[in-house]
Design a protein around this motif. Sequence first.
Motif, PDB file in Angstrom:
ATOM      1  N   MET A 130      -3.475   3.122  -6.999  1.00 55.97           N
ATOM      2  CA  MET A 130      -2.756   2.419  -5.943  1.00 55.97           C
ATOM      3  C   MET A 130      -3.377   1.059  -5.617  1.00 55.97           C
ATOM      4  O   MET A 130      -2.682   0.151  -5.168  1.00 55.97           O
ATOM      5  CB  MET A 130      -2.665   3.298  -4.696  1.00 55.97           C
ATOM      6  CG  MET A 130      -1.875   4.571  -4.952  1.00 55.97           C
ATOM      7  SD  MET A 130      -0.253   4.245  -5.730  1.00 55.97           S
ATOM      8  CE  MET A 130      -0.113   5.643  -6.841  1.00 55.97           C
ATOM      9  N   TYR A 153       7.035   6.771  -5.396  1.00 53.50           N
ATOM     10  CA  TYR A 153       6.849   5.381  -4.968  1.00 53.50           C
ATOM     11  C   TYR A 153       8.105   4.546  -5.249  1.00 53.50           C
ATOM     12  O   TYR A 153       8.553   3.767  -4.392  1.00 53.50           O
ATOM     13  CB  TYR A 153       5.648   4.746  -5.681  1.00 53.50           C
ATOM     14  CG  TYR A 153       5.677   3.240  -5.614  1.00 53.50           C
ATOM     15  CD1 TYR A 153       5.322   2.569  -4.445  1.00 53.50           C
ATOM     16  CD2 TYR A 153       6.098   2.478  -6.715  1.00 53.50           C
ATOM     17  CE1 TYR A 153       5.389   1.178  -4.368  1.00 53.50           C
ATOM     18  CE2 TYR A 153       6.162   1.103  -6.648  1.00 53.50           C
ATOM     19  CZ  TYR A 153       5.811   0.452  -5.472  1.00 53.50           C
ATOM     20  OH  TYR A 153       5.880  -0.921  -5.392  1.00 53.50           O
ATOM     21  N   SER A 204      -4.957  12.456   3.041  1.00 57.10           N
ATOM     22  CA  SER A 204      -4.092  11.726   2.114  1.00 57.10           C
ATOM     23  C   SER A 204      -4.738  11.714   0.734  1.00 57.10           C
ATOM     24  O   SER A 204      -5.949  11.867   0.596  1.00 57.10           O
ATOM     25  CB  SER A 204      -3.870  10.293   2.601  1.00 57.10           C
ATOM     26  OG  SER A 204      -4.937   9.449   2.218  1.00 57.10           O
ATOM     27  N   LYS A 205      -3.912  11.527  -0.284  1.00 52.58           N
ATOM     28  CA  LYS A 205      -4.437  11.477  -1.644  1.00 52.58           C
ATOM     29  C   LYS A 205      -5.381  10.293  -1.818  1.00 52.58           C
ATOM     30  O   LYS A 205      -6.387  10.383  -2.534  1.00 52.58           O
ATOM     31  CB  LYS A 205      -3.286  11.386  -2.646  1.00 52.58           C
ATOM     32  CG  LYS A 205      -2.466  12.657  -2.785  1.00 52.58           C
ATOM     33  CD  LYS A 205      -1.411  12.513  -3.868  1.00 52.58           C
ATOM     34  CE  LYS A 205      -0.619  13.793  -4.049  1.00 52.58           C
ATOM     35  NZ  LYS A 205       0.402  13.667  -5.117  1.00 52.58           N
ATOM     36  N   TYR A 206      -5.065   9.184  -1.184  1.00 45.64           N
ATOM     37  CA  TYR A 206      -5.890   7.986  -1.342  1.00 45.64           C
ATOM     38  C   TYR A 206      -7.273   8.170  -0.729  1.00 45.64           C
ATOM     39  O   TYR A 206      -8.282   7.776  -1.315  1.00 45.64           O
ATOM     40  CB  TYR A 206      -5.192   6.776  -0.704  1.00 45.64           C
ATOM     41  CG  TYR A 206      -5.894   5.456  -0.970  1.00 45.64           C
ATOM     42  CD1 TYR A 206      -5.484   4.624  -2.007  1.00 45.64           C
ATOM     43  CD2 TYR A 206      -6.973   5.038  -0.186  1.00 45.64           C
ATOM     44  CE1 TYR A 206      -6.125   3.418  -2.264  1.00 45.64           C
ATOM     45  CE2 TYR A 206      -7.625   3.841  -0.438  1.00 45.64           C
ATOM     46  CZ  TYR A 206      -7.195   3.035  -1.472  1.00 45.64           C
ATOM     47  OH  TYR A 206      -7.853   1.841  -1.715  1.00 45.64           O
ATOM     48  N   TRP A 207      -7.330   8.792   0.445  1.00 47.38           N
ATOM     49  CA  TRP A 207      -8.593   8.858   1.180  1.00 47.38           C
ATOM     50  C   TRP A 207      -9.326  10.186   1.059  1.00 47.38           C
ATOM     51  O   TRP A 207     -10.485  10.288   1.455  1.00 47.38           O
ATOM     52  CB  TRP A 207      -8.344   8.545   2.656  1.00 47.38           C
ATOM     53  CG  TRP A 207      -8.041   7.104   2.903  1.00 47.38           C
ATOM     54  CD1 TRP A 207      -6.837   6.562   3.245  1.00 47.38           C
ATOM     55  CD2 TRP A 207      -8.955   6.009   2.806  1.00 47.38           C
ATOM     56  NE1 TRP A 207      -6.941   5.206   3.374  1.00 47.38           N
ATOM     57  CE2 TRP A 207      -8.237   4.829   3.105  1.00 47.38           C
ATOM     58  CE3 TRP A 207     -10.310   5.904   2.489  1.00 47.38           C
ATOM     59  CZ2 TRP A 207      -8.817   3.577   3.100  1.00 47.38           C
ATOM     60  CZ3 TRP A 207     -10.901   4.646   2.477  1.00 47.38           C
ATOM     61  CH2 TRP A 207     -10.152   3.504   2.793  1.00 47.38           C
ATOM     62  N   ASN A 245      -6.684   6.567  -5.780  1.00 50.62           N
ATOM     63  CA  ASN A 245      -7.004   5.300  -5.116  1.00 50.62           C
ATOM     64  C   ASN A 245      -7.073   4.148  -6.114  1.00 50.62           C
ATOM     65  O   ASN A 245      -6.636   3.022  -5.825  1.00 50.62           O
ATOM     66  CB  ASN A 245      -8.315   5.415  -4.342  1.00 50.62           C
ATOM     67  CG  ASN A 245      -9.486   5.804  -5.223  1.00 50.62           C
ATOM     68  OD1 ASN A 245      -9.341   6.609  -6.143  1.00 50.62           O
ATOM     69  ND2 ASN A 245     -10.650   5.248  -4.956  1.00 50.62           N
ATOM     70  N   ARG A 301       0.827  -1.205   0.000  1.00 50.12           N
ATOM     71  CA  ARG A 301       0.000   0.000   0.000  1.00 50.12           C
ATOM     72  C   ARG A 301       0.862   1.258   0.000  1.00 50.12           C
ATOM     73  O   ARG A 301       1.712   1.432   0.870  1.00 50.12           O
ATOM     74  CB  ARG A 301      -0.913   0.013   1.232  1.00 50.12           C
ATOM     75  CG  ARG A 301      -1.923  -1.115   1.256  1.00 50.12           C
ATOM     76  CD  ARG A 301      -2.959  -0.953   0.159  1.00 50.12           C
ATOM     77  NE  ARG A 301      -3.895  -2.065   0.122  1.00 50.12           N
ATOM     78  CZ  ARG A 301      -4.862  -2.194  -0.777  1.00 50.12           C
ATOM     79  NH1 ARG A 301      -5.015  -1.255  -1.720  1.00 50.12           N
ATOM     80  NH2 ARG A 301      -5.673  -3.222  -0.765  1.00 50.12           N
ATOM     81  N   TYR A 302       0.629   2.104  -1.012  1.00 53.70           N
ATOM     82  CA  TYR A 302       1.353   3.370  -1.085  1.00 53.70           C
ATOM     83  C   TYR A 302       0.358   4.522  -1.030  1.00 53.70           C
ATOM     84  O   TYR A 302      -0.703   4.478  -1.649  1.00 53.70           O
ATOM     85  CB  TYR A 302       2.162   3.473  -2.379  1.00 53.70           C
ATOM     86  CG  TYR A 302       2.912   4.780  -2.487  1.00 53.70           C
ATOM     87  CD1 TYR A 302       4.008   5.035  -1.667  1.00 53.70           C
ATOM     88  CD2 TYR A 302       2.505   5.775  -3.381  1.00 53.70           C
ATOM     89  CE1 TYR A 302       4.688   6.256  -1.742  1.00 53.70           C
ATOM     90  CE2 TYR A 302       3.178   6.991  -3.461  1.00 53.70           C
ATOM     91  CZ  TYR A 302       4.267   7.220  -2.641  1.00 53.70           C
ATOM     92  OH  TYR A 302       4.931   8.417  -2.693  1.00 53.70           O
ATOM     93  N   ASP A 303       0.718   5.558  -0.292  1.00 53.98           N
ATOM     94  CA  ASP A 303      -0.131   6.739  -0.190  1.00 53.98           C
ATOM     95  C   ASP A 303       0.753   7.964  -0.021  1.00 53.98           C
ATOM     96  O   ASP A 303       1.922   7.856   0.367  1.00 53.98           O
ATOM     97  CB  ASP A 303      -1.084   6.608   1.011  1.00 53.98           C
ATOM     98  CG  ASP A 303      -2.287   7.543   0.915  1.00 53.98           C
ATOM     99  OD1 ASP A 303      -2.362   8.348  -0.040  1.00 53.98           O
ATOM    100  OD2 ASP A 303      -3.163   7.457   1.804  1.00 53.98           O
ATOM    101  N   GLU A 304       0.202   9.111  -0.323  1.00 52.29           N
ATOM    102  CA  GLU A 304       0.905  10.370  -0.109  1.00 52.29           C
ATOM    103  C   GLU A 304       0.040  11.258   0.771  1.00 52.29           C
ATOM    104  O   GLU A 304      -1.142  11.486   0.459  1.00 52.29           O
ATOM    105  CB  GLU A 304       1.233  11.043  -1.447  1.00 52.29           C
ATOM    106  CG  GLU A 304       2.241  10.220  -2.248  1.00 52.29           C
ATOM    107  CD  GLU A 304       2.788  10.898  -3.478  1.00 52.29           C
ATOM    108  OE1 GLU A 304       3.864  10.482  -3.943  1.00 52.29           O
ATOM    109  OE2 GLU A 304       2.144  11.845  -3.979  1.00 52.29           O
ATOM    110  N   ILE A 305       0.623  11.747   1.848  1.00 54.37           N
ATOM    111  CA  ILE A 305      -0.133  12.450   2.879  1.00 54.37           C
ATOM    112  C   ILE A 305       0.299  13.915   2.943  1.00 54.37           C
ATOM    113  O   ILE A 305       1.492  14.222   2.961  1.00 54.37           O
ATOM    114  CB  ILE A 305       0.071  11.785   4.251  1.00 54.37           C
ATOM    115  CG1 ILE A 305      -0.367  10.315   4.176  1.00 54.37           C
ATOM    116  CG2 ILE A 305      -0.704  12.509   5.331  1.00 54.37           C
ATOM    117  CD1 ILE A 305      -0.061   9.512   5.410  1.00 54.37           C
TER     118      ILE A 305
END
Length: 229
Positions: A168, A211, A149-152, A165, A125-129
Amino acid sequence: GKLVHIEFNELTRPNYYNRFYQNVSKRLSPYNFSMAEKSGVAWIEGVLVAENQMIKEQRLTGTFDMVAGASNSIQQSMVPLAEKLNSQMDKKSDSKYYSVSENFGNGLTGVLKVIVEKGKIVECRYDEIFADSKDEIKDKKLKEFYRQSKYWSIMYDEPSRIGFNVQMDALNDKVVKTQNLLDLTDLPATEKSGNYKQSGFTRRNTAWDNYLKLAEKMKNELEKDKVLK
């Protein structure tokens, strides 16, 4: 032999009364701002108090300080889960958790988490916050996403034109299948494609380069520990 990192999260229920906040991360989405407006304190603030107390006192069980806004989550979810973890701490496990993060500047931190079981990567799992304060974020268009975060994030618009999302999730599926952290072949938004008249137009997502920097570090750690078969 010490607790060094504890992270608790919840997703709002799928039938949440506000459709905007159905099935979203309480920790990394605008949900916190909505909660703070109603109760005066954000959900994450209460959770951080409990997490920090667990680390400071080196324990997962017992009574913990409660802050309004997250007390129900802590009592009904966090503490019971922590008790389950505590009972498993001394047992041998085939599961190993790795994480690496890096501040890429301009108020953005990349985080890569990998779980290995029985010699295989089972989750990547990769994310950017975004930073905790608007002042740390240089891009004016991104300041509104602080603490998310970008994902959420629900409102974040991914410039590469495919949901962050979605990208990723595809990365996770590929790594689990190929067991290769560095192969981005056929993943979405890894290159410019299509044209403006077609819905398939994408740009390369700058997150892929971030990443790969962390994936290289992760790969070295996994190889050093000889956890992959």
